[in-house]
Design an enzyme around this catalytic site. Structure first.
Site, PDB file in Angstrom:
ATOM      1  N   CYS A   2       0.790  -1.152   0.042  1.00 36.24           N
ATOM      2  CA  CYS A   2       0.041  -0.050  -0.120  1.00 36.24           C
ATOM      3  C   CYS A   2       0.859   1.313  -0.039  1.00 36.24           C
ATOM      4  O   CYS A   2       1.962   1.297   0.577  1.00 36.24           O
ATOM      5  CB  CYS A   2      -0.866   0.113   1.195  1.00 36.24           C
ATOM      6  SG  CYS A   2      -1.898  -1.354   1.417  1.00 36.24           S
ATOM      7  N   GLY A 101      -0.378  -1.063   6.687  1.00 41.24           N
ATOM      8  CA  GLY A 101      -0.220  -2.095   7.818  1.00 41.24           C
ATOM      9  C   GLY A 101      -1.284  -2.897   8.010  1.00 41.24           C
ATOM     10  O   GLY A 101      -2.224  -3.163   7.140  1.00 41.24           O
ATOM     11  N   LYS A 489      17.372 -20.060 -10.210  1.00 37.97           N
ATOM     12  CA  LYS A 489      17.704 -18.731 -10.054  1.00 37.97           C
ATOM     13  C   LYS A 489      18.808 -18.200 -11.039  1.00 37.97           C
ATOM     14  O   LYS A 489      18.709 -17.252 -11.561  1.00 37.97           O
ATOM     15  CB  LYS A 489      18.066 -18.153  -8.520  1.00 37.97           C
ATOM     16  CG  LYS A 489      17.167 -18.212  -7.394  1.00 37.97           C
ATOM     17  CD  LYS A 489      16.166 -17.035  -7.634  1.00 37.97           C
ATOM     18  CE  LYS A 489      14.875 -17.580  -8.479  1.00 37.97           C
ATOM     19  NZ  LYS A 489      13.777 -17.956  -8.101  1.00 37.97           N
ATOM     20  N   HIS A 508      25.087 -41.655  -9.990  1.00 33.31           N
ATOM     21  CA  HIS A 508      24.082 -42.243 -11.244  1.00 33.31           C
ATOM     22  C   HIS A 508      24.000 -41.633 -12.479  1.00 33.31           C
ATOM     23  O   HIS A 508      23.285 -41.747 -13.353  1.00 33.31           O
ATOM     24  CB  HIS A 508      22.860 -42.386 -10.515  1.00 33.31           C
ATOM     25  CG  HIS A 508      23.033 -43.006  -9.454  1.00 33.31           C
ATOM     26  ND1 HIS A 508      22.816 -44.520  -9.116  1.00 33.31           N
ATOM     27  CD2 HIS A 508      22.790 -42.764  -8.096  1.00 33.31           C
ATOM     28  CE1 HIS A 508      22.595 -45.039  -7.913  1.00 33.31           C
ATOM     29  NE2 HIS A 508      22.815 -43.891  -7.217  1.00 33.31           N
ATOM     30  N   LYS A 607       6.218 -12.414 -15.392  1.00 37.64           N
ATOM     31  CA  LYS A 607       5.999 -12.624 -13.673  1.00 37.64           C
ATOM     32  C   LYS A 607       4.967 -13.402 -13.466  1.00 37.64           C
ATOM     33  O   LYS A 607       4.965 -14.229 -12.553  1.00 37.64           O
ATOM     34  CB  LYS A 607       5.904 -11.060 -13.116  1.00 37.64           C
ATOM     35  CG  LYS A 607       5.559 -11.342 -11.554  1.00 37.64           C
ATOM     36  CD  LYS A 607       7.152 -11.705 -11.117  1.00 37.64           C
ATOM     37  CE  LYS A 607       7.062 -11.834  -9.402  1.00 37.64           C
ATOM     38  NZ  LYS A 607       7.898 -12.719  -8.907  1.00 37.64           N
TER      39      LYS A 607
HETATM   40  O1  M6R Z   1       2.903 -17.081  -9.565  1.00 41.12           O
HETATM   41  P1  M6R Z   1       3.261 -18.400  -9.584  1.00 41.12           P
HETATM   42  O2  M6R Z   1       4.025 -18.630  -7.877  1.00 41.12           O
HETATM   43  O3  M6R Z   1       2.378 -19.428  -9.532  1.00 41.12           O
HETATM   44  O4  M6R Z   1       4.443 -18.736 -10.578  1.00 41.12           O
HETATM   45  C1  M6R Z   1       5.140 -19.826 -10.508  1.00 41.12           C
HETATM   46  C2  M6R Z   1       6.232 -19.780 -11.523  1.00 41.12           C
HETATM   47  O5  M6R Z   1       5.988 -19.274 -12.779  1.00 41.12           O
HETATM   48  C3  M6R Z   1       7.251 -18.987 -10.706  1.00 41.12           C
HETATM   49  O6  M6R Z   1       7.682 -19.410  -9.294  1.00 41.12           O
HETATM   50  C4  M6R Z   1       8.669 -18.892 -11.530  1.00 41.12           C
HETATM   51  O7  M6R Z   1       9.337 -20.169 -11.656  1.00 41.12           O
HETATM   52  C5  M6R Z   1       9.690 -17.753 -11.153  1.00 41.12           C
HETATM   53  N1  M6R Z   1       9.970 -16.639 -12.010  1.00 41.12           N
HETATM   54  C6  M6R Z   1      10.691 -18.297 -10.568  1.00 41.12           C
HETATM   55  O8  M6R Z   1      11.735 -17.557 -10.224  1.00 41.12           O
END
Ligand code: M6R
Length: 612
Positions: A2, A101, A489, A508, A607
């Site tokens: 917010c 908050g 990452k 393996h 995202k």
């Molecule tokens: O919004 P979500 O948590 O469902 O998204 C899942 C994945 O697309 C997300 O965690 C993706 O793997 C990230 N970019 C990894 O950093």
């Protein structure tokens, strides 16, 4: 998260409020609103959605007036909607509140106020503040005293701006654990949760401290302690910040900012949810299904990407501590697998930051068709998955802007640990074990801070390893998923090949690739599989492979084998992923940043993945 803006001066408030809200947009929000006093009445406008929508509305119905408050809301209690957007008001429409908050005890306060005849018009926690102030004004207090008396009843956190008909030319500002600054002059005051909304007008800023209350009017301002009436002398600071730096809180990228926010994220995800003495987790979102959850005999965790890795950690936690057989499945495979589900004994728990991931949503639909109870662990309030599941727990991690998930991963681990406590204590978990987990969870924010202090060292390490084109990430048990997450990452933001491997699988197949140009990042805390990990590290060493180890503070043995060691504090084995992942996030960040890549927006990725 917010955002708050307030204005009091000689100019038209709506323009400055709107400009301030626009500057706060980067923080993420789902609705916006403002209230302006025009000399005879208060006018409020709210929209679900963007500040641009609010601006459009304002262009059609101009609100004149030189004093007002405004807000961008990121839902925590109640879905994103016009009704739940701030400013919130009392029964008579004479008190106006914007709040950042959480009022933790809002349910009890609301019940009490409703008994006294107060009528609520939103689902928010914030609205109780407006009704409390109304109540105390009705009892004869002036605005400042009514606000102070209300704040004494509130448990939680707040940055607040309040206006009221009783003294319409004043703005009251107060804070507790949520930032609020007052921009001073010339001839005006701009109050905001974030300096980016102020610095366009003045560089003279006062920072309110916790439990301070400011009364601001055309004549000036008066700041006092919540518990007293005398003045508190505050210094006016000159702030010469670069605006873009401010939006990122002084960090170069959102990803780095979000990594550094993690101690706070853990606290936010835990807030109001641990009953330490009883070793219990209080998860309000599961109240309605509490009885149904007692009969569950199998848990199915379903998610994608980083959230999937959190589920893999959850699997270890739930089986070891709650004693419930648990399976994990990537959401994109779940419905094609023809999963065998029993509505009497199965539960599907989906985990998603955005709450909009198409594959994860499809898994919810598949489960519903089979009449299986569905729960969501979701960060974005009111998102589709949050609405479609039968019940759930919100992460309360705040908006995550970097495409690479960092702080939400940690908050997913926290919620899964809370869920383990919740389900475990419903079953055979002892009070002592529950209490021990609760005690250790409380220490996690401090532990993460200790790891963040090694940022410079990790940055240098990323430079030293900058020329490598392949990496292995290895771990066992709770830290096998951390190996997967560390590798994800690195690859998603640096485009370098990295592979997460269960250390026991090394022999393996993957061991064949080890040579001097393929470094291994080994997550090797002193836990129940420590010795096995050491043996695997020796196998790598014997083949000239370089090793970066993530190890427990004080472990001197490991430094004899590994080329580099990053130390993490000792904690319960089930909680080590919350610590071990932090150096891996920092390593990936610095590695990609040093290559000059767009860390926050890696190529080809989004995202929120709303397509299959
Ligand atoms: O919004 P979500 O948590 O469902 O998204 C899942 C994945 O697309 C997300 O965690 C993706 O793997 C990230 N970019 C990894 O950093």
């Amino acid at each position: 998260m917010c955002g708050i803006v307030g204005y009091l001066g000689k100019n038209q408030a709506q323009n400055i409020l709107l400009d301030g809200l626009k500057r706060l947009e980067y923080r993420g929000y789902d609705s916006a609103g403002l209230t302006v006093y025009n000399g005879s009445e208060f006018k409020t406008l709210k929209v679900k959605g963007k500040v641009a929508e609010l601006a459009k509305l304002l262009s059609q119905q101009k609100i004149s007036g030189t004093i007002g408050i405004a807000h961008t809301r990121w839902a925590t209690h109640g879905e994103p909607s016009e009704r739940n957007a701030h400013p919130h008001s009392d029964c008579q429409g004479e008190v106006f509140v914007v709040h950042n908050g959480i009022v933790e005890n809002y349910k009890a306060l609301k019940q009490e106020l409703e008994k006294e005849g107060h009528k609520f018009s939103s689902e928010t926690d914030t609205e109780v503040i407006a009704h409390l102030v109304e109540k105390f004004i009705a009892a004869g207090l002036n605005l400042e005293s009514a606000v102070k008396k209300s704040l004494h009843l509130i448990k939680g956190t707040y940055a607040l701006l309040i206006m009221a008909k009783i003294e319409p030319d004043k703005i009251i500002a107060a804070r507790l654990s949520s930032p609020l600054r007052i921009g001073v002059g010339p001839d005006q005051f701009i109050i905001a949760s974030d300096p980016s909304a102020i610095l366009n007008y003045t560089q003279q800023l006062i920072t309110l401290d916790d439990k301070e209350v400011a009364v601001i009017d055309q004549q000036g301002y008066h700041i006092s302690a919540l518990d007293g009436n005398g003045s508190v002398d505050k210094e006016i600071e000159k702030i010469e910040w670069d605006m873009t730096a401010i939006e990122k809180g002084g960090f170069d990228h959102f990803m780095l900012k979000e990594i550094f926010e993690q101690p706070e994220t853990v606290s936010n995800s835990l807030r109001g949810r641990l009953i330490d003495q009883q070793g219990l987790a209080a998860l309000g979102g599961l109240k309605e299904v509490e009885t149904e959850l007692r009969r569950i005999k199998r848990i199915n965790l379903v998610a994608c990407g980083t959230a999937y890795h959190a589920c893999l950690v959850g699997e270890y936690m739930l089986e070891e501590y709650a004693g419930i057989p648990t399976e994990v499945c990537v959401a994109s495979e779940f419905r094609y697998r023809k999963p065998i589900l029993d509505p009497q004994t199965d539960v599907i728990i989906v985990v998603s930051q955005s709450g909009e991931t198409a594959d994860t949503l499809a898994a919810v639909k598949e489960a519903k068709e089979k009449d299986v109870l569905t729960l969501g662990i979701v960060n974005v309030i009111g998102s589709t998955i949050a609405r479609e599941t039968d019940a759930g727990v919100y992460n309360h991690a705040g908006p995550e802007i970097g495409v690479a998930s960092t702080k939400v991963f940690i908050s997913q681990l926290v919620v899964l640990a809370l869920l383990t406590l919740f389900l475990g204590r419903q079953r055979q978990m002892s009070l002592v074990t529950g209490g021990r987990i609760a005690e250790e969870l409380r220490k996690i924010p401090g532990y993460i801070n200790q790891i963040l202090e090694q940022n410079e060292k990790i940055s240098q390490m990323a430079k030293d390893y900058g020329q490598f084109k392949d990496f292995f990430y290895l771990g066992r048990k709770y830290n096998f998923p951390v190996a997967l997450e560390g590798a994800l990452k690195l690859k998603e933001i640096s485009y370098v090949h990295s592979e997460g491997i269960a250390a026991g699988e090394l022999k393996h197949g993957p061991l064949a690739m080890i040579e001097k140009d393929l470094p291994s990042v080994f997550i090797c805390p002193q836990d129940s599989v420590y010795d096995k990990n050491l043996s695997n590290m020796e196998e790598i060493k014997a083949r000239q492979g370089k090793i970066i180890a993530i190890a427990t503070s004080g472990d001197t043995e490991i430094a004899k084998i590994a080329d580099e060691v990053i130390y993490i504090p000792k904690t319960l084995e089930m909680l080590t992923p919350m610590l071990a992942v932090v150096p891996l996030q920092l390593f990936a960040y610095h590695f990609a940043n040093q290559r000059g890549l767009d860390v926050d927006k890696p190529r080809n990725l989004a995202k929120s993945v709303t397509v299959e």
